[in-house]
Enzyme design. Structure first.
Site, PDB file in Angstrom:
ATOM      1  N   GLU A  67       0.806  -1.226   0.000  1.00  0.00           N
ATOM      2  CA  GLU A  67       0.000   0.000   0.000  1.00  0.00           C
ATOM      3  C   GLU A  67       0.834   1.268   0.000  1.00  0.00           C
ATOM      4  O   GLU A  67       0.495   2.246  -0.677  1.00  0.00           O
ATOM      5  CB  GLU A  67      -0.945   0.000   1.208  1.00  0.00           C
ATOM      6  N   HIS A 112     -10.296  -5.687  10.012  1.00  0.00           N
ATOM      7  CA  HIS A 112     -11.039  -5.414   8.782  1.00  0.00           C
ATOM      8  C   HIS A 112     -12.322  -4.636   9.050  1.00  0.00           C
ATOM      9  O   HIS A 112     -13.167  -4.516   8.166  1.00  0.00           O
ATOM     10  CB  HIS A 112     -11.384  -6.728   8.063  1.00  0.00           C
TER      11      HIS A 112
END
Length: 402
Positions: free
Chosen positions: A138, A207
């Site tokens: 990322e 998450h």
């Protein structure tokens, strides 16, 4: 990296012939899936809400259906029905057709079509250079996207899950948010950072994060949250066209929400709230998934004689204080409902802004209902208890209007 970006730019111009067509074609939808039920029947949080409230006059026969606002009015016109993830994809596709500088990058965004299919079928149409699959890194592809924006492209950077973008926090904060200022205005960063987030259904703590509270303190970026297919498409298009870096928050449980949207092209403002339901007794400010928890609570409140005004703030940074202020001046009571964490969340910032600007119009202390400051449990029952549920909203409004 400069060579890669130059190649992307050249390929983009070649694919489009350097032209900018005035009208966009619509993505054909081959199938419509069923709409999931957003869980709302959990037991209420038993913790009490404290405070002293001034009595308010109630309308004995309030009705649930109010005057249509611009969004619902537009959605009721002839158009086509899309799920929220399809509306995002349609907006992205239209902008890629309109502007050859628009490109997409992220993990599995190419031929796989993205983890939630927002980029489905875009790679075969626009090519692998404009829909760029990246490694699982990322910080690297976010930095590359910011560099692409500096060279004149308009990247849409997808995080497979918004929680993963914490790995790119340095790039988003020190580069994306600040480069326009630190370069003395020599660079603009027209980048969009988007992806799924929020509490899903037993996705676990890592998450289920809400990064609004992390990103709101970064100077130089705008933040918006979509909640319907109509505003998802309109905000996507507006974010891509903006000269500022924009973080677009999408809730993982709203992707299969279905709505009819206009066939005509439209672009929404990045800085305007949406009046969901006009009312007289209390202003309820919310966004994203909590919009639907609020509207479920409104049904109960109307049956009890209350007339709440519901505003989807949509713009998380900056706040639309014009719309919010006019509502506060009318109702004199404010309830904020969010899925963000209570400490340092959007609700805390919104409370401060209202107290600072509209304190004299308040007849009662602001109540803010937020998620609990704990990691989101995996167990479904415990997960529900960490998030605001409709019965809590009803209780809060009743206490505000006593």
């Amino acid at each position: 990296m400069a060579a890669v970006l130059q190649t992307i730019g050249a390929a983009s111009a070649a694919l489009s012939g350097g032209s900018f067509p005035d009208h966009s074609s619509k993505l054909s939808v081959s199938s419509i899936h069923s709409l999931p039920v957003i869980r709302s029947d959990a037991r209420p949080n038993l913790s009490s809400i404290h405070g002293s409230f001034r009595a308010g006059k109630l309308i004995s026969k309030a009705v649930a259906t109010k005057v249509e606002n611009s969004a619902t009015s537009a959605a009721s016109k002839p158009g086509h029905e899309l799920l929220l993830f399809e509306a995002l994809r349609e907006g992205l596709e239209e902008e890629m057709e309109r502007d050859p500088r628009v490109c997409v990058m992220g993990e599995d965004v190419g031929h796989y079509g993205g983890s939630y299919k927002v980029t489905k079928d875009l790679a075969p149409k626009f090519g692998d250079l404009r829909v760029l699959d990246t490694p699982i890194a990322e910080n690297s592809f976010t930095g590359m996207g910011i560099g692409a924006a500096m060279t004149g492209l308009r990247p849409v950077i997808e995080g497979m899950n918004m929680g993963f973008l914490l790995l790119a926090f340095n790039q988003i904060s020190d580069n994306c948010g600040m480069l326009h200022y630190t370069s003395g205005g020599q660079f603009t960063i027209p980048a969009v950072i988007r992806g799924p987030g929020g509490v899903g259904r037993q996705l676990g703590a890592e998450h289920s994060q809400r990064l609004e509270s992390y990103f709101q303190s970064i100077p130089g970026i705008q933040m918006v949250a979509c909640s319907t297919p109509y505003n998802a498409k309109g905000l996507m298009k507006a974010a891509i066209r903006s000269e500022n870096p924009v973080v677009l928050f999408e809730h993982v449980l709203l992707y299969n929400l279905k709505e009819r949207i206009p066939d005509e092209e439209y672009v929404l403002s990045l800085e305007e709230a949406e009046m969901v339901r006009p009312g007289e007794h209390v202003t309820i400010l919310t966004y994203s998934r909590m919009r639907y928890h609020v509207m479920q609570a409104v049904k109960t409140l109307v049956n009890k004689g209350y007339d709440p005004e519901v505003i989807d703030i949509r713009s998380l940074k900056p706040f639309d204080l014009y719309t919010i202020g006019n509502s506060v001046k009318k109702t004199h009571r404010v309830l904020i409902v969010e899925e963000c964490m209570r400490t340092g969340g959007i609700g805390a910032s919104l409370t401060a802004a209202i107290n600072e600007n509209f304190h004299d119009y308040l007849d009662a202390p602001i109540i803010c209902l937020s998620s609990q400051d704990v990691p989101t449990p995996y167990a479904g029952t415990l997960e529900e208890w960490t998030v605001v549920q409709p019965p809590q909203i009803v209780t809060a409004v009743e206490q505000l209007c006593q």
